[in-house]
Design a protein around this motif. Structure first.
Motif, PDB file in Angstrom:
ATOM      1  N   TRP A  26       2.397   1.850   6.451  1.00  0.00           N
ATOM      2  CA  TRP A  26       1.832   1.087   5.337  1.00  0.00           C
ATOM      3  C   TRP A  26       0.527   0.406   5.710  1.00  0.00           C
ATOM      4  CZ3 TRP A  26       3.223   0.221   0.206  1.00  0.00           C
ATOM      5  CH2 TRP A  26       4.369   0.877  -0.200  1.00  0.00           C
ATOM      6  N   THR A  27      -0.402   1.170   6.232  1.00  0.00           N
ATOM      7  CA  THR A  27      -1.717   0.621   6.536  1.00  0.00           C
ATOM      8  C   THR A  27      -2.802   1.317   5.725  1.00  0.00           C
ATOM      9  OG1 THR A  27      -2.008   2.132   8.385  1.00  0.00           O
ATOM     10  CG2 THR A  27      -1.101  -0.058   8.878  1.00  0.00           C
ATOM     11  N   GLY A  28      -2.428   2.013   4.649  1.00  0.00           N
ATOM     12  CA  GLY A  28      -3.426   2.676   3.826  1.00  0.00           C
ATOM     13  C   GLY A  28      -2.820   3.142   2.525  1.00  0.00           C
ATOM     14  N   PHE A  29      -3.669   3.662   1.651  1.00  0.00           N
ATOM     15  CA  PHE A  29      -3.208   4.208   0.390  1.00  0.00           C
ATOM     16  C   PHE A  29      -4.188   5.255  -0.095  1.00  0.00           C
ATOM     17  CE2 PHE A  29      -6.065   0.878  -0.813  1.00  0.00           C
ATOM     18  CZ  PHE A  29      -6.682   1.320  -1.988  1.00  0.00           C
ATOM     19  N   ASP A  30      -3.744   6.066  -1.065  1.00  0.00           N
ATOM     20  CA  ASP A  30      -4.621   7.055  -1.677  1.00  0.00           C
ATOM     21  C   ASP A  30      -5.202   6.475  -2.944  1.00  0.00           C
ATOM     22  OD1 ASP A  30      -4.226   8.993   0.188  1.00  0.00           O
ATOM     23  OD2 ASP A  30      -2.667  10.057  -0.922  1.00  0.00           O
ATOM     24  N   LEU A  31      -6.478   6.679  -3.151  1.00  0.00           N
ATOM     25  CA  LEU A  31      -7.170   6.262  -4.355  1.00  0.00           C
ATOM     26  C   LEU A  31      -7.371   7.527  -5.165  1.00  0.00           C
ATOM     27  CD1 LEU A  31      -8.577   3.880  -5.724  1.00  0.00           C
ATOM     28  CD2 LEU A  31     -10.628   4.484  -4.463  1.00  0.00           C
ATOM     29  N   VAL A  32      -6.744   7.613  -6.326  1.00  0.00           N
ATOM     30  CA  VAL A  32      -6.759   8.831  -7.124  1.00  0.00           C
ATOM     31  C   VAL A  32      -7.618   8.590  -8.350  1.00  0.00           C
ATOM     32  CG1 VAL A  32      -5.336  10.502  -8.343  1.00  0.00           C
ATOM     33  CG2 VAL A  32      -4.427   9.337  -6.334  1.00  0.00           C
ATOM     34  N   MET A  58     -13.697  -0.672   6.657  1.00  0.00           N
ATOM     35  CA  MET A  58     -12.419  -1.378   6.558  1.00  0.00           C
ATOM     36  C   MET A  58     -12.151  -2.190   7.818  1.00  0.00           C
ATOM     37  SD  MET A  58     -10.596  -1.119   3.843  1.00  0.00           S
ATOM     38  CE  MET A  58      -9.053  -1.639   4.551  1.00  0.00           C
ATOM     39  N   PRO A  59     -11.564  -3.377   7.671  1.00  0.00           N
ATOM     40  CA  PRO A  59     -11.159  -4.137   8.853  1.00  0.00           C
ATOM     41  C   PRO A  59      -9.916  -3.501   9.476  1.00  0.00           C
ATOM     42  CG  PRO A  59     -10.402  -5.227   6.876  1.00  0.00           C
ATOM     43  CD  PRO A  59     -11.236  -4.058   6.429  1.00  0.00           C
ATOM     44  N   ALA A  60      -9.622  -3.892  10.701  1.00  0.00           N
ATOM     45  CA  ALA A  60      -8.407  -3.411  11.359  1.00  0.00           C
ATOM     46  C   ALA A  60      -7.192  -3.980  10.636  1.00  0.00           C
ATOM     47  CB  ALA A  60      -8.403  -3.839  12.818  1.00  0.00           C
ATOM     48  N   LEU A  61      -6.231  -3.124  10.375  1.00  0.00           N
ATOM     49  CA  LEU A  61      -4.992  -3.554   9.723  1.00  0.00           C
ATOM     50  C   LEU A  61      -3.847  -3.405  10.711  1.00  0.00           C
ATOM     51  CD1 LEU A  61      -5.473  -1.676   6.346  1.00  0.00           C
ATOM     52  CD2 LEU A  61      -5.686  -4.138   6.707  1.00  0.00           C
ATOM     53  N   LYS A  62      -2.945  -4.348  10.683  1.00  0.00           N
ATOM     54  CA  LYS A  62      -1.778  -4.269  11.547  1.00  0.00           C
ATOM     55  C   LYS A  62      -0.729  -3.365  10.907  1.00  0.00           C
ATOM     56  CE  LYS A  62      -2.545  -8.919  13.229  1.00  0.00           C
ATOM     57  NZ  LYS A  62      -2.116 -10.297  13.182  1.00  0.00           N
ATOM     58  N   ALA A  63       0.109  -2.756  11.742  1.00  0.00           N
ATOM     59  CA  ALA A  63       1.220  -1.971  11.224  1.00  0.00           C
ATOM     60  C   ALA A  63       2.090  -2.860  10.355  1.00  0.00           C
ATOM     61  CB  ALA A  63       2.028  -1.389  12.380  1.00  0.00           C
ATOM     62  N   ASP A  64       2.631  -2.296   9.327  1.00  0.00           N
ATOM     63  CA  ASP A  64       3.501  -3.005   8.383  1.00  0.00           C
ATOM     64  C   ASP A  64       2.795  -4.135   7.650  1.00  0.00           C
ATOM     65  OD1 ASP A  64       5.667  -1.327   8.909  1.00  0.00           O
ATOM     66  OD2 ASP A  64       6.257  -2.531  10.622  1.00  0.00           O
ATOM     67  N   SER A  65       1.504  -3.980   7.395  1.00  0.00           N
ATOM     68  CA  SER A  65       0.794  -4.963   6.572  1.00  0.00           C
ATOM     69  C   SER A  65       1.093  -4.712   5.096  1.00  0.00           C
ATOM     70  CB  SER A  65      -0.715  -4.873   6.808  1.00  0.00           C
ATOM     71  OG  SER A  65      -1.225  -3.648   6.338  1.00  0.00           O
ATOM     72  N   PHE A  66       1.654  -3.546   4.787  1.00  0.00           N
ATOM     73  CA  PHE A  66       1.928  -3.119   3.414  1.00  0.00           C
ATOM     74  C   PHE A  66       0.653  -3.112   2.584  1.00  0.00           C
ATOM     75  CE2 PHE A  66       6.015  -4.552   5.005  1.00  0.00           C
ATOM     76  CZ  PHE A  66       6.785  -3.424   4.771  1.00  0.00           C
ATOM     77  N   GLU A 124     -17.723  -0.027   1.141  1.00  0.00           N
ATOM     78  CA  GLU A 124     -18.987  -0.576   1.636  1.00  0.00           C
ATOM     79  C   GLU A 124     -18.812  -1.964   2.226  1.00  0.00           C
ATOM     80  OE1 GLU A 124     -21.820  -0.522  -1.562  1.00  0.00           O
ATOM     81  OE2 GLU A 124     -22.452   1.494  -1.022  1.00  0.00           O
ATOM     82  N   ALA A 125     -17.891  -2.723   1.667  1.00  0.00           N
ATOM     83  CA  ALA A 125     -17.658  -4.091   2.143  1.00  0.00           C
ATOM     84  C   ALA A 125     -16.223  -4.480   1.817  1.00  0.00           C
ATOM     85  CB  ALA A 125     -18.633  -5.062   1.473  1.00  0.00           C
ATOM     86  N   SER A 126     -15.677  -5.371   2.622  1.00  0.00           N
ATOM     87  CA  SER A 126     -14.328  -5.881   2.354  1.00  0.00           C
ATOM     88  C   SER A 126     -14.281  -7.372   2.659  1.00  0.00           C
ATOM     89  CB  SER A 126     -13.279  -5.137   3.179  1.00  0.00           C
ATOM     90  OG  SER A 126     -13.432  -5.399   4.549  1.00  0.00           O
ATOM     91  N   VAL A 127     -13.510  -8.074   1.858  1.00  0.00           N
ATOM     92  CA  VAL A 127     -13.287  -9.508   2.044  1.00  0.00           C
ATOM     93  C   VAL A 127     -11.783  -9.734   2.028  1.00  0.00           C
ATOM     94  CG1 VAL A 127     -13.582 -11.790   1.027  1.00  0.00           C
ATOM     95  CG2 VAL A 127     -15.459 -10.165   0.952  1.00  0.00           C
ATOM     96  N   ARG A 128     -11.294 -10.455   3.004  1.00  0.00           N
ATOM     97  CA  ARG A 128      -9.865 -10.783   3.086  1.00  0.00           C
ATOM     98  C   ARG A 128      -9.642 -12.164   2.481  1.00  0.00           C
ATOM     99  NH1 ARG A 128      -6.156 -13.274   6.831  1.00  0.00           N
ATOM    100  NH2 ARG A 128      -4.213 -12.086   6.971  1.00  0.00           N
TER     101      ARG A 128
END
Length: 190
Positions: A26-32, A58-66, A124-128
């Motif tokens: 759960w560290t990604g998803f498909d954009l359809v 994209m920033p680094a995501l931890k495993a199981d971030s959902f 292009e950019a991400s904000v948490r």
């Protein structure tokens, strides 16, 4: 009242059909996105994976971030040819930045990422936005902020879309109304 032809309607709904699909931990998803004609017509791809290892800045995501458990489009007229989406990551941890618990890790507090995408759906950019970043709300362990996200329109009339974020929580449940700045950080919250 004259109705718009289906082709014009499809162009006004150009941006996306968002379908989160789990990948690995759960560290990604498909954009359809919808496309005209058959699969791959006009050289387009009907989907794009957005995760730490693909999809741009994209920033680094931890495993199981959902990450990608909840996704919504955000209207923003500030950058023609670009668009924003809000992506929930309710399994992420954050650190408390107030009171006697200052600096304490809050596991499963959750987060929402505001992603700016170009016309090819590259990030292009991400904000948490979380309890410790992006001027997010105060969060505690197991709040699961980002479990649900929804576009609300431009509630404060500044030309930037605003969102609601669900945090079902183990102890307290909340829905946060987030009024966004042009850079994706939170201007104010309720």
């Amino acid at each position: 009242m004259k109705r718009a032809p289906l082709k014009e309607l499809m162009h006004t709904l150009t941006l996306l059909l968002l379908i989160p699909i789990a990948h690995g931990a759960w560290t990604g998803f498909d954009l359809v996105r919808p496309w005209v004609g058959g699969y791959g017509s006009s050289g387009t791809t009907p989907w794009k994976k957005i995760s730490t290892d693909m999809g741009g800045a994209m920033p680094a995501l931890k495993a199981d971030s959902f990450f990608g458990g909840a996704v919504t489009y955000i209207s923003d007229n500030s950058a023609p040819g670009r668009f924003k989406i809000a992506v929930g990551a309710y399994g992420e941890s954050s650190y408390t930045v107030f009171g006697p618990y200052n600096g304490t890790e809050q596991k499963l507090a959750g987060a929402v990422y505001i992603l700016t995408l170009d016309g090819q759906m590259n990030v292009e950019a991400s904000v948490r936005i979380s309890g410790d970043s992006g001027n997010g709300p105060p969060l505690f362990e197991n709040d699961n902020f980002g479990y649900a996200v929804s576009y609300l329109g431009d509630l404060d009339g500044d030309g930037i879309g605003d969102i609601a974020v669900g945090a079902p929580g183990a102890i307290f449940s909340a829905t946060w109304l987030l009024f966004l700045n042009i850079d994706g950080t939170v201007k104010k919250r309720k």
